[in-house]
Design a protein around this motif. Structure first.
Motif, PDB file in Angstrom:
ATOM      1  N   LYS A  82       0.833  -1.210   0.000  1.00  0.00           N
ATOM      2  CA  LYS A  82       0.000   0.000   0.000  1.00  0.00           C
ATOM      3  C   LYS A  82       0.871   1.265   0.000  1.00  0.00           C
ATOM      4  O   LYS A  82       0.602   2.204  -0.732  1.00  0.00           O
ATOM      5  CB  LYS A  82      -0.948  -0.010   1.209  1.00  0.00           C
TER       6      LYS A  82
ATOM      7  N   ALA B  90       2.660   1.702  -3.349  1.00  0.00           N
ATOM      8  CA  ALA B  90       1.688   2.193  -4.343  1.00  0.00           C
ATOM      9  C   ALA B  90       1.386   3.674  -4.123  1.00  0.00           C
ATOM     10  O   ALA B  90       1.292   4.448  -5.076  1.00  0.00           O
ATOM     11  CB  ALA B  90       0.406   1.376  -4.264  1.00  0.00           C
TER      12      ALA B  90
ATOM     13  N   LYS C 208       3.596   1.074  -9.535  1.00  0.00           N
ATOM     14  CA  LYS C 208       2.618   0.039  -9.885  1.00  0.00           C
ATOM     15  C   LYS C 208       3.040  -1.209  -9.112  1.00  0.00           C
ATOM     16  O   LYS C 208       4.206  -1.598  -9.172  1.00  0.00           O
ATOM     17  CB  LYS C 208       2.662  -0.222 -11.391  1.00  0.00           C
TER      18      LYS C 208
ATOM     19  N   VAL D 164      -5.288  -5.570  -3.217  1.00  0.00           N
ATOM     20  CA  VAL D 164      -5.361  -4.947  -4.555  1.00  0.00           C
ATOM     21  C   VAL D 164      -6.540  -3.973  -4.605  1.00  0.00           C
ATOM     22  O   VAL D 164      -6.402  -2.835  -5.081  1.00  0.00           O
ATOM     23  CB  VAL D 164      -5.478  -6.023  -5.670  1.00  0.00           C
ATOM     24  N   GLU D 165      -7.677  -4.406  -4.072  1.00  0.00           N
ATOM     25  CA  GLU D 165      -8.861  -3.527  -4.086  1.00  0.00           C
ATOM     26  C   GLU D 165      -8.613  -2.265  -3.262  1.00  0.00           C
ATOM     27  O   GLU D 165      -8.997  -1.168  -3.645  1.00  0.00           O
ATOM     28  CB  GLU D 165     -10.099  -4.270  -3.553  1.00  0.00           C
TER      29      GLU D 165
ATOM     30  N   ILE E  99      -5.742  -0.798  -2.682  1.00  0.00           N
ATOM     31  CA  ILE E  99      -4.824   0.094  -3.411  1.00  0.00           C
ATOM     32  C   ILE E  99      -5.573   0.817  -4.526  1.00  0.00           C
ATOM     33  O   ILE E  99      -5.476   2.034  -4.676  1.00  0.00           O
ATOM     34  CB  ILE E  99      -3.624  -0.711  -3.988  1.00  0.00           C
ATOM     35  N   LYS E 100      -6.372   0.054  -5.272  1.00  0.00           N
ATOM     36  CA  LYS E 100      -7.126   0.671  -6.376  1.00  0.00           C
ATOM     37  C   LYS E 100      -8.125   1.698  -5.843  1.00  0.00           C
ATOM     38  O   LYS E 100      -8.312   2.759  -6.435  1.00  0.00           O
ATOM     39  CB  LYS E 100      -7.847  -0.399  -7.184  1.00  0.00           C
TER      40      LYS E 100
ATOM     41  N   GLY F 231      -6.821   5.020  -5.427  1.00  0.00           N
ATOM     42  CA  GLY F 231      -6.312   5.670  -6.642  1.00  0.00           C
ATOM     43  C   GLY F 231      -4.990   5.120  -7.141  1.00  0.00           C
ATOM     44  O   GLY F 231      -4.374   5.675  -8.053  1.00  0.00           O
TER      45      GLY F 231
ATOM     46  N   GLU G  97      -2.312   1.832  -8.487  1.00  0.00           N
ATOM     47  CA  GLU G  97      -2.332   0.823  -9.552  1.00  0.00           C
ATOM     48  C   GLU G  97      -1.743  -0.470  -8.999  1.00  0.00           C
ATOM     49  O   GLU G  97      -0.637  -0.472  -8.450  1.00  0.00           O
ATOM     50  CB  GLU G  97      -1.501   1.358 -10.738  1.00  0.00           C
ATOM     51  N   ALA G  98      -2.506  -1.573  -9.122  1.00  0.00           N
ATOM     52  CA  ALA G  98      -2.008  -2.850  -8.597  1.00  0.00           C
ATOM     53  C   ALA G  98      -2.714  -4.007  -9.267  1.00  0.00           C
ATOM     54  O   ALA G  98      -3.825  -3.861  -9.770  1.00  0.00           O
ATOM     55  CB  ALA G  98      -2.261  -2.927  -7.090  1.00  0.00           C
ATOM     56  N   PHE G  99      -2.041  -5.152  -9.280  1.00  0.00           N
ATOM     57  CA  PHE G  99      -2.735  -6.394  -9.595  1.00  0.00           C
ATOM     58  C   PHE G  99      -2.101  -7.528  -8.799  1.00  0.00           C
ATOM     59  O   PHE G  99      -1.019  -7.377  -8.232  1.00  0.00           O
ATOM     60  CB  PHE G  99      -2.819  -6.649 -11.109  1.00  0.00           C
TER      61      PHE G  99
END
Ligand code: NAP
Length: 246
Positions: free
Chosen positions: A23, A26, A31, A46-47, A49-50, A53, A55-57
């Motif tokens: 976190k 990011a 990314k 991931v959710e 972080i997104k 705002g 970027e993550a996967f």
């Protein structure tokens, strides 16, 4: 932002220190690939972080399995085309006094904490060598430096991580790659929540600042070491332990 447009992989990124590191990294503009053995935890991080705002996967990986590690690096390159920061954070404990320790306890901890770091470090180093740049960060522990009652296996692996860190710093420096380790003290995560309150309290009292650490304390150290602010730092072990052993 101190890590703008960098690409970072964090193993064990689904929980404890790794999740906080993912976190924070990011938040600094990188990314992030959240890599963990546990899919549910990955999705949550991931959710998050997104949602802020970033970027993550996520990639499910068992760091002990070289094939899965190679796939993790391949997946990172397919998605983000480069790898700047590899945080080898995944680690486990399986405590027992020396005389009671089973072969299974020894093997399990050595596999994740040593072979896992080796697998990920090697795969990352190949990519970074081609790029001519990169940062590798390894999770050691205060226990690796000073030892600990009931942690023969864990202490051996965390001291081993320091050996790998220093060897890689020597091997990879000329390729533009810095390698450092962080040695956390007692940090409040699911790993330490398993420890008896008596031990945690003893550790708190041993620290000159009378505190245990939190995942953000270690995440901050990773951000610093990954950033250009640490461009002259390689082969070091940064203790982040509230001075628990002085
Ligand atoms: P944690 O809360 O247990 O988190 C570790 C994460 O790694 C978990 O999500 C875990 O998944 C995952 N993981 C375990 N085995 C894996 C494998 N084979 N492949 C991929 N992922 C795997 O641990 P932590 O306290 O945050 O510790 C993180 C690192 O810091 C470790 O290397 C640890 O040794 C080191 N450290 C921690 C402390 C501390 O006080 N907490 C102190 C010194 C050093 P599961 O939850 O599904 O197992």
């Amino acid at each position: 932002m101190r890590l703008k447009d960098k690409v970072a992989v964090i193993t064990g990124g689904g929980g404890g220190i790794g999740a906080e590191a993912a976190k924070k990294i990011a938040k600094e503009g990188a990314k992030v690939v959240v890599a963990d053995i546990n899919e549910g935890d990955i999705n949550r991080v991931v959710e998050e972080i997104k949602g802020s705002g970033g970027e993550a996967f996520g990639i499910v990986v068992d760091v002990v399995d070289k094939e899965q590690v190679d796939k993790m690096i391949k997946g990172t390159l397919e998605k983000y085309c480069k790898l700047d920061i590899m945080v080898n954070n995944a680690g486990i404990t399986a405590d027992s006094k020396l005389v009671n320790m089973t072969e299974e306890q020894w093997d399990k901890v050595v596999d994740v904490n040593l072979k896992g770091v080796y697998n990920c470090g090697q795969a990352a180093a190949k990519v970074m060598t081609e790029q001519g740049s990169g940062v590798i960060l390894n999770a050691s522990s205060v226990v690796g430096i000073y030892g600990n009652f009931g942690q023969t296996n864990y202490a051996a692996t965390k001291w081993g991580v320091i050996g790998m860190t220093k060897s890689w710093a020597k091997e990879l420096g000329s390729k533009g790659i810095r390698v450092n380790a962080v040695a956390p003290g007692f940090i409040m995560t699911p790993m330490t929540e398993k420890m008896p309150e008596k031990i945690l309290d003893m550790m708190r009292k041993k620290s000159p600042i009378k505190q245990l650490g939190y995942p953000e304390d270690i995440a901050n150290a990773y951000v610093f070491l990954a950033s250009d602010e640490a461009k002259f730092i390689t082969g070091t072990v940064l203790s982040v332990d509230g001075g628990v052993v002085l």
